[in-house]
Design a protein around this motif. Sequence first.
Motif, mmCIF file in Angstrom:
data_model
loop_
_atom_site.group_PDB
_atom_site.id
_atom_site.type_symbol
_atom_site.label_atom_id
_atom_site.label_comp_id
_atom_site.label_asym_id
_atom_site.label_seq_id
_atom_site.Cartn_x
_atom_site.Cartn_y
_atom_site.Cartn_z
ATOM 1 N N PHE A 255 0.815 -1.072 0.136
ATOM 2 C CA PHE A 255 0.206 0.013 -0.045
ATOM 3 C C PHE A 255 0.747 1.064 -0.153
ATOM 4 O O PHE A 255 1.836 1.251 0.513
ATOM 5 N N THR A 256 0.401 2.287 -0.549
ATOM 6 C CA THR A 256 1.025 3.754 -0.436
ATOM 7 C C THR A 256 1.553 4.098 0.844
ATOM 8 O O THR A 256 2.692 4.530 0.863
ATOM 9 N N ILE A 257 0.577 3.740 1.817
ATOM 10 C CA ILE A 257 1.102 4.054 3.274
ATOM 11 C C ILE A 257 2.382 3.534 3.584
ATOM 12 O O ILE A 257 2.893 3.718 4.580
ATOM 13 N N ASN A 258 2.698 2.407 3.211
ATOM 14 C CA ASN A 258 3.953 1.666 3.420
ATOM 15 C C ASN A 258 5.117 1.832 2.358
ATOM 16 O O ASN A 258 6.106 1.204 2.470
ATOM 17 N N SER A 259 4.775 2.990 1.569
ATOM 18 C CA SER A 259 5.667 3.043 0.253
ATOM 19 C C SER A 259 6.792 4.341 0.895
ATOM 20 O O SER A 259 7.706 4.603 0.005
ATOM 21 N N MET A 260 6.317 4.914 1.754
ATOM 22 C CA MET A 260 7.160 6.054 2.100
ATOM 23 C C MET A 260 8.554 5.778 2.813
ATOM 24 O O MET A 260 8.763 4.819 3.311
ATOM 25 N N SER A 261 9.606 6.897 2.722
ATOM 26 C CA SER A 261 10.885 6.710 2.982
ATOM 27 C C SER A 261 11.203 7.797 3.664
ATOM 28 O O SER A 261 10.793 8.927 3.201
ATOM 29 N N ILE A 262 12.266 7.666 4.577
ATOM 30 C CA ILE A 262 12.805 8.834 5.168
ATOM 31 C C ILE A 262 14.389 8.749 5.149
ATOM 32 O O ILE A 262 14.920 7.731 5.568
ATOM 33 N N ASN A 263 15.097 9.532 4.514
ATOM 34 C CA ASN A 263 16.501 9.555 4.100
ATOM 35 C C ASN A 263 17.222 9.903 5.615
ATOM 36 O O ASN A 263 16.950 10.977 6.167
ATOM 37 N N MET A 264 17.839 8.813 6.114
ATOM 38 C CA MET A 264 18.299 9.023 7.460
ATOM 39 C C MET A 264 19.451 9.689 7.756
ATOM 40 O O MET A 264 20.021 10.157 8.934
ATOM 41 N N VAL A 265 20.032 10.435 6.600
ATOM 42 C CA VAL A 265 21.074 11.589 6.777
ATOM 43 C C VAL A 265 20.451 12.894 6.801
ATOM 44 O O VAL A 265 20.995 13.773 7.478
ATOM 45 N N THR A 266 19.594 13.052 5.857
ATOM 46 C CA THR A 266 19.102 14.373 5.771
ATOM 47 C C THR A 266 17.537 14.680 6.521
ATOM 48 O O THR A 266 17.128 15.784 6.772
ATOM 49 N N GLY A 267 17.055 13.451 6.674
ATOM 50 C CA GLY A 267 15.875 13.801 7.375
ATOM 51 C C GLY A 267 14.469 13.878 6.450
ATOM 52 O O GLY A 267 13.405 13.838 6.694
ATOM 53 N N GLU A 268 14.735 13.705 5.213
ATOM 54 C CA GLU A 268 13.896 14.220 3.924
ATOM 55 C C GLU A 268 12.985 12.955 3.863
ATOM 56 O O GLU A 268 13.209 12.030 3.608
ATOM 57 N N LEU A 269 11.571 13.223 3.949
ATOM 58 C CA LEU A 269 10.757 12.333 3.304
ATOM 59 C C LEU A 269 10.536 12.136 1.948
ATOM 60 O O LEU A 269 10.611 13.069 1.195
ATOM 61 N N VAL A 270 10.625 10.954 1.262
ATOM 62 C CA VAL A 270 10.677 10.690 0.042
ATOM 63 C C VAL A 270 9.152 9.885 0.033
ATOM 64 O O VAL A 270 9.173 8.740 0.290
ATOM 65 N N ASP A 271 8.497 10.496 -1.096
ATOM 66 C CA ASP A 271 7.090 9.964 -0.963
ATOM 67 C C ASP A 271 6.486 9.803 -2.633
ATOM 68 O O ASP A 271 5.730 10.533 -2.838
ATOM 69 N N TYR A 272 7.069 8.876 -3.248
ATOM 70 C CA TYR A 272 6.836 8.872 -4.672
ATOM 71 C C TYR A 272 5.257 8.470 -4.917
ATOM 72 O O TYR A 272 4.791 8.932 -5.902
ATOM 73 N N TYR A 273 4.706 7.799 -3.827
ATOM 74 C CA TYR A 273 3.294 7.414 -4.652
ATOM 75 C C TYR A 273 2.177 7.898 -3.550
ATOM 76 O O TYR A 273 1.135 7.426 -3.340
ATOM 77 N N ASP A 274 2.495 9.073 -2.832
ATOM 78 C CA ASP A 274 1.495 10.010 -2.130
ATOM 79 C C ASP A 274 1.232 9.148 -1.054
ATOM 80 O O ASP A 274 -0.283 9.382 -0.662
ATOM 81 N N GLY A 275 1.760 8.372 -0.136
ATOM 82 C CA GLY A 275 1.520 7.635 0.789
ATOM 83 C C GLY A 275 0.769 8.602 2.204
ATOM 84 O O GLY A 275 -0.070 8.404 2.720
ATOM 85 N N LYS A 276 1.702 9.771 2.004
ATOM 86 C CA LYS A 276 1.225 10.310 3.367
ATOM 87 C C LYS A 276 -0.213 10.984 3.208
ATOM 88 O O LYS A 276 -0.817 11.144 4.155
ATOM 89 N N ASN A 277 -0.311 11.354 1.789
ATOM 90 C CA ASN A 277 -1.824 11.922 1.909
ATOM 91 C C ASN A 277 -2.834 11.071 1.924
ATOM 92 O O ASN A 277 -3.983 11.030 2.456
ATOM 93 N N ASP A 278 -2.683 9.705 1.249
ATOM 94 C CA ASP A 278 -3.593 8.676 1.470
ATOM 95 C C ASP A 278 -3.841 8.189 2.993
ATOM 96 O O ASP A 278 -4.688 8.046 3.438
ATOM 97 N N LEU A 279 -2.634 8.349 3.768
ATOM 98 C CA LEU A 279 -2.626 8.202 5.264
ATOM 99 C C LEU A 279 -3.525 9.072 5.909
ATOM 100 O O LEU A 279 -4.671 8.946 6.787
ATOM 101 N N ARG A 280 -3.356 10.356 5.546
ATOM 102 C CA ARG A 280 -4.374 11.560 5.864
ATOM 103 C C ARG A 280 -5.783 11.607 5.621
ATOM 104 O O ARG A 280 -6.541 11.615 6.647
ATOM 105 N N CYS A 281 -5.922 10.938 4.414
ATOM 106 C CA CYS A 281 -7.491 10.816 4.079
ATOM 107 C C CYS A 281 -7.869 9.317 4.321
ATOM 108 O O CYS A 281 -9.208 9.004 4.036
ATOM 109 N N ALA A 282 -7.235 8.472 4.932
ATOM 110 C CA ALA A 282 -7.592 7.143 5.575
ATOM 111 C C ALA A 282 -7.973 6.345 4.465
ATOM 112 O O ALA A 282 -8.972 5.539 4.473
ATOM 113 N N TRP A 283 -7.009 6.497 3.475
ATOM 114 C CA TRP A 283 -7.662 5.395 2.051
ATOM 115 C C TRP A 283 -6.462 4.405 2.169
ATOM 116 O O TRP A 283 -5.174 4.479 2.248
ATOM 117 N N LEU A 284 -6.775 3.192 1.970
ATOM 118 C CA LEU A 284 -5.960 2.069 1.557
ATOM 119 C C LEU A 284 -5.804 1.830 -0.113
ATOM 120 O O LEU A 284 -6.890 1.537 -0.585
#
Length: 382
Positions: free
Chosen positions: A117-146
């Motif tokens: 699921f997109t909510i499991n496709s997010m990544s965080i760069n452990m050096v810079t702390g940047e969120l990498v979210d190619y598949y819009d998982g954060k928005n799907d998490l906010r909207c409660a969509w699987l």
Amino acid sequence: MNSEISEIINAIVQIGGTPFMVGGCVRDTFLGENPKDIDIEVYGVSYESLNGVLERFGKTDLIGVSFGIIKLTTHTGEAYDFSLPRLDSKNGVGHKGFSVEVNKDLSLKEASARRDFTINSMSINMVTGELVDYYDGKNDLRCAWLHPTSEAFVEDPLRLLRGLQFSARFNMEASAYLIALSRSEELRKDFNFLPSSRIWGEWEKWIHKGAHYSKSLKYLMYILPFAYPDIADLAGVLQEPEWHPEGNVLVHTGFVLDYMGRYCVEHEITGDRRAILILAALCHDFGKLTHTQFEDGRIKSKGHEGASESFARKFLAQIGCPLRFVEPIIGLVINHMAAYGRQSEKSVRKLAFRLSNYNTCIADLAILIEADKSGRPPLPQG
């Protein structure tokens, strides 16, 4: 990050690696939870080089070598899962019918696409702390969509059950895309080849981690009716409005489960006892499928408690439920109407004896009856 993991990350960077926190731990971070398991995917280094670095910080377990996975237990006792990026390609039937290609040069976007699921496709760069979210998982998490990450979702039928327990845990609904993919004939066919241990593993998480069971029943009705038709069909069973103003039997079952879940949390009921109570709540009205009829202008379901037994036994076997749970669940289900009508000391003693034959007791039956009576809003609970 604590100082220990910071040292490990710095050491990986020094050999040319780029580490990302990936998967469920990223999702849980955005949900405000403290992730219990940290999964780290490392790009740009070989398996051997990564293991060489990690060995300096503790004991490494290479049992996942074919999947590019290294489990590290540090000198302080902390555990972390490290992996290299990989592609999964379907080459057979069922959950294990995959070939795995570990590739250190794979792009993060390509590697993220294999996740369910997109909510499991997010990544965080452990050096810079940047969120990498190619598949819009954060928005799907906010909207409660699987929402499936890609069409590759259909290659693994276990993902349908994973969505069921996610919906109960995170109060999420299936997206239209997920509903469309779930109708794949290949996916439904492969579902039949899932081992019972894997099926039970997902239902077990549904039981112990769930909080929004009614939402998960809605998910089941749309996504898994082919697998659990007896549950999905409860949506078509009407109830007498005077006694059940909340609606059909599936709606009622969802309210009963939600109440039971809250009761277990409030009274610190865990482990086997929680599993028995939650599954009894799910199965208690299965008999209404065959024992509901119009009589004297009312909808009645006489004898449905006894009729629920055969449905419940079939369902519990289907999900791989441990045998030690089955008889207590059945004992509660077939006796859940015992509180209706006048009770004498003698009848209560007989009830207690009947329940003991199923390795359960009046105390747990009382909890199921309370949940049953409380699952009829706007009628009062308790």
